[in-house]
Design a protein around this motif. Structure first.
Motif, PDB file in Angstrom:
ATOM      1  N   LYS A   1      -6.292   7.571   6.228  1.00 58.10           N
ATOM      2  CA  LYS A   1      -5.910   7.782   4.708  1.00 58.10           C
ATOM      3  C   LYS A   1      -5.812   6.513   4.038  1.00 58.10           C
ATOM      4  N   SER A   2      -5.152   5.469   4.833  1.00 57.00           N
ATOM      5  CA  SER A   2      -4.841   3.990   4.323  1.00 57.00           C
ATOM      6  C   SER A   2      -6.261   3.260   3.961  1.00 57.00           C
ATOM      7  N   ALA A   3      -7.277   3.675   5.094  1.00 55.19           N
ATOM      8  CA  ALA A   3      -8.547   2.896   4.998  1.00 55.19           C
ATOM      9  C   ALA A   3      -9.001   3.496   3.685  1.00 55.19           C
ATOM     10  N   GLU A   4      -9.209   4.706   3.547  1.00 59.57           N
ATOM     11  CA  GLU A   4      -9.845   5.658   2.424  1.00 59.57           C
ATOM     12  C   GLU A   4      -9.308   5.014   0.925  1.00 59.57           C
ATOM     13  N   TRP A   5      -8.006   4.734   0.973  1.00 61.56           N
ATOM     14  CA  TRP A   5      -7.439   4.232  -0.199  1.00 61.56           C
ATOM     15  C   TRP A   5      -7.868   2.869  -0.496  1.00 61.56           C
ATOM     16  N   VAL A   6      -8.131   1.967   0.678  1.00 62.93           N
ATOM     17  CA  VAL A   6      -8.515   0.687   0.313  1.00 62.93           C
ATOM     18  C   VAL A   6     -10.084   0.561   0.087  1.00 62.93           C
ATOM     19  N   ASN A   7     -10.760   1.434   0.453  1.00 64.13           N
ATOM     20  CA  ASN A   7     -12.185   1.482   0.149  1.00 64.13           C
ATOM     21  C   ASN A   7     -12.555   1.990  -1.333  1.00 64.13           C
ATOM     22  N   ARG A   8     -11.416   2.844  -1.650  1.00 65.78           N
ATOM     23  CA  ARG A   8     -11.735   3.222  -3.175  1.00 65.78           C
ATOM     24  C   ARG A   8     -11.142   1.866  -4.133  1.00 65.78           C
ATOM     25  N   ASN A   9     -10.147   1.432  -3.684  1.00 66.34           N
ATOM     26  CA  ASN A   9      -9.450   0.222  -4.804  1.00 66.34           C
ATOM     27  C   ASN A   9      -9.916  -1.072  -4.390  1.00 66.34           C
ATOM     28  N   PHE A  10     -10.301  -1.190  -3.113  1.00 65.15           N
ATOM     29  CA  PHE A  10     -10.792  -2.780  -2.973  1.00 65.15           C
ATOM     30  C   PHE A  10     -11.893  -2.816  -1.914  1.00 65.15           C
ATOM     31  N   PRO A  11     -13.098  -2.272  -2.702  1.00 66.69           N
ATOM     32  CA  PRO A  11     -14.375  -2.107  -1.867  1.00 66.69           C
ATOM     33  C   PRO A  11     -15.179  -3.239  -1.426  1.00 66.69           C
ATOM     34  N   ASP A  12     -14.480  -4.393  -1.916  1.00 65.00           N
ATOM     35  CA  ASP A  12     -15.315  -5.645  -1.744  1.00 65.00           C
ATOM     36  C   ASP A  12     -14.719  -6.450  -0.494  1.00 65.00           C
ATOM     37  N   ILE A  13     -13.509  -5.685  -0.005  1.00 64.16           N
ATOM     38  CA  ILE A  13     -13.170  -6.238   1.252  1.00 64.16           C
ATOM     39  C   ILE A  13     -13.653  -5.910   2.684  1.00 64.16           C
ATOM     40  N   SER A  14     -13.648  -6.413   3.690  1.00 60.48           N
ATOM     41  CA  SER A  14     -13.990  -6.003   4.916  1.00 60.48           C
ATOM     42  C   SER A  14     -12.492  -5.616   5.702  1.00 60.48           C
ATOM     43  N   MET A  15     -12.554  -4.405   6.482  1.00 58.17           N
ATOM     44  CA  MET A  15     -11.509  -3.826   7.024  1.00 58.17           C
ATOM     45  C   MET A  15     -11.844  -3.246   8.258  1.00 58.17           C
ATOM     46  N   ARG A  16     -10.756  -3.076   9.101  1.00 58.65           N
ATOM     47  CA  ARG A  16     -10.768  -2.222  10.339  1.00 58.65           C
ATOM     48  C   ARG A  16      -9.394  -1.694  10.747  1.00 58.65           C
ATOM     49  N   ILE A  17      -9.531  -0.654  11.356  1.00 56.23           N
ATOM     50  CA  ILE A  17      -8.256  -0.140  11.950  1.00 56.23           C
ATOM     51  C   ILE A  17      -8.051  -0.291  13.246  1.00 56.23           C
ATOM     52  N   LEU A  18      -6.779  -0.638  13.535  1.00 54.92           N
ATOM     53  CA  LEU A  18      -6.473  -0.821  14.736  1.00 54.92           C
ATOM     54  C   LEU A  18      -5.155   0.266  15.334  1.00 54.92           C
ATOM     55  N   SER A  19      -5.562   1.245  16.002  1.00 53.32           N
ATOM     56  CA  SER A  19      -4.654   2.424  16.203  1.00 53.32           C
ATOM     57  C   SER A  19      -3.892   1.968  17.764  1.00 53.32           C
ATOM     58  N   ASP A  20      -2.804   2.157  17.870  1.00 48.87           N
ATOM     59  CA  ASP A  20      -2.192   1.602  19.040  1.00 48.87           C
ATOM     60  C   ASP A  20      -1.022   2.870  19.735  1.00 48.87           C
TER      61      ASP A  20
END
Length: 269
Positions: A199-218
């Motif tokens: 859900k955090s990634a979805e929020w970033v994609n909606r509001n900051f579509p121009d930045i690269s991103m990845r998820i690190l689940s530990d």
């Protein structure tokens, strides 16, 4: 250059140590990039602390020289930066907390890091992080030379949501990848353990579509340990100050651990 609003104001605390120059450099770079005002501040202890009044006078003169030297240095790098200096008097953490009332970001240094132990290390930065009325950036004196990525911790709390927004903005400003870290509990009931990160990634994609991103689940480490490991070699770490503790705590256990084990410049939102 237009005067920035009061909340577009970066306050950088210098203590006269080598670490203070790192604080000034980091604060000046961010203030310049954001179009913010910068104030370099040094806190001098009250006159009654000094056994001889002349020692207090000397401390004030040294503070003035320090601030003028650092201000001249950052202005040389950023000629159009609105940079001021001020000398505050009192107990350092208390004085800086008062200044934070009119700041958008407080920047402090610390000698705390891997291999440093004892209650004397990093005590002022810890107190400022607890009592500041604005986000606090803590800059270690041994920040890695080669660094990349903006790391942010998420846990589903409103505090973490604020940290995510701030981190995404910093990733855009620095042109860095945003790394969303979530220490998952594989045995937790109610949904996939990756729901929070997703859900955090979805929020970033909606509001900051121009930045690269990845998820690190530990799924192995505690949240504090996961963020400490993920921030090794990072350009910046952003965390919520209180986490799931909300209004019931001054600073959460994760933030406490991070402050005592800094791996990179860290903002507590």
């Amino acid at each position: 250059m237009q005067t920035a609003p009061s909340n577009r104001h970066v306050v950088a605390a210098l203590d006269g140590s080598v670490a203070g120059s790192f604080v000034a450099d980091w604060a000046a770079a961010r203030a310049h990039a954001m179009g913010d005002r910068l104030t370099l501040v040094h806190v001098v202890l009250p006159v009654w602390v000094f056994q001889v009044p002349d020692e207090h006078t000397l401390a004030l003169k040294r503070a003035e020289d320090l601030l003028e030297s650092e201000a001249a240095r950052v202005r040389q790098v950023y000629p159009d930066l609105e940079a001021a200096t001020t000398i505050a008097t009192g107990e350092p953490a208390e004085a800086l907390s008062a200044l934070s009332l009119k700041a958008g970001l407080m920047v402090v240094g610390t000698d705390r890091g891997p291999g440093t132990e004892g209650e004397g290390f990093g005590c002022v930065s810890f107190q400022v992080a607890v009592t500041s009325r604005c986000p606090v950036a803590v800059i270690p004196h041994n920040a890695p030379g080669q660094s990349s990525g903006v790391v942010v911790g998420v846990d589903g709390s409103p505090d973490a949501a604020g940290a995510l927004k701030l981190a995404a903005g910093e990733a855009r400003r620095l042109n860095e990848e945003l790394i969303i870290v979530h220490a998952v509990d594989p045995h937790a009931a109610g949904g996939s353990p990756d729901d929070v990160a997703g859900k955090s990634a979805e929020w970033v994609n909606r509001n900051f579509p121009d930045i690269s991103m990845r998820i690190l689940s530990d799924p192995v480490h505690t949240p504090a340990e996961a963020l400490t490991e993920a921030s090794r070699g990072a350009r910046l770490l952003v965390i919520g100050r209180k986490g799931k503790g909300g209004l019931s705590v001054l600073v959460g256990s994760v933030a406490q651990h991070i402050l005592l084990n800094l791996r990179c410049p860290t903002i507590l939102s």
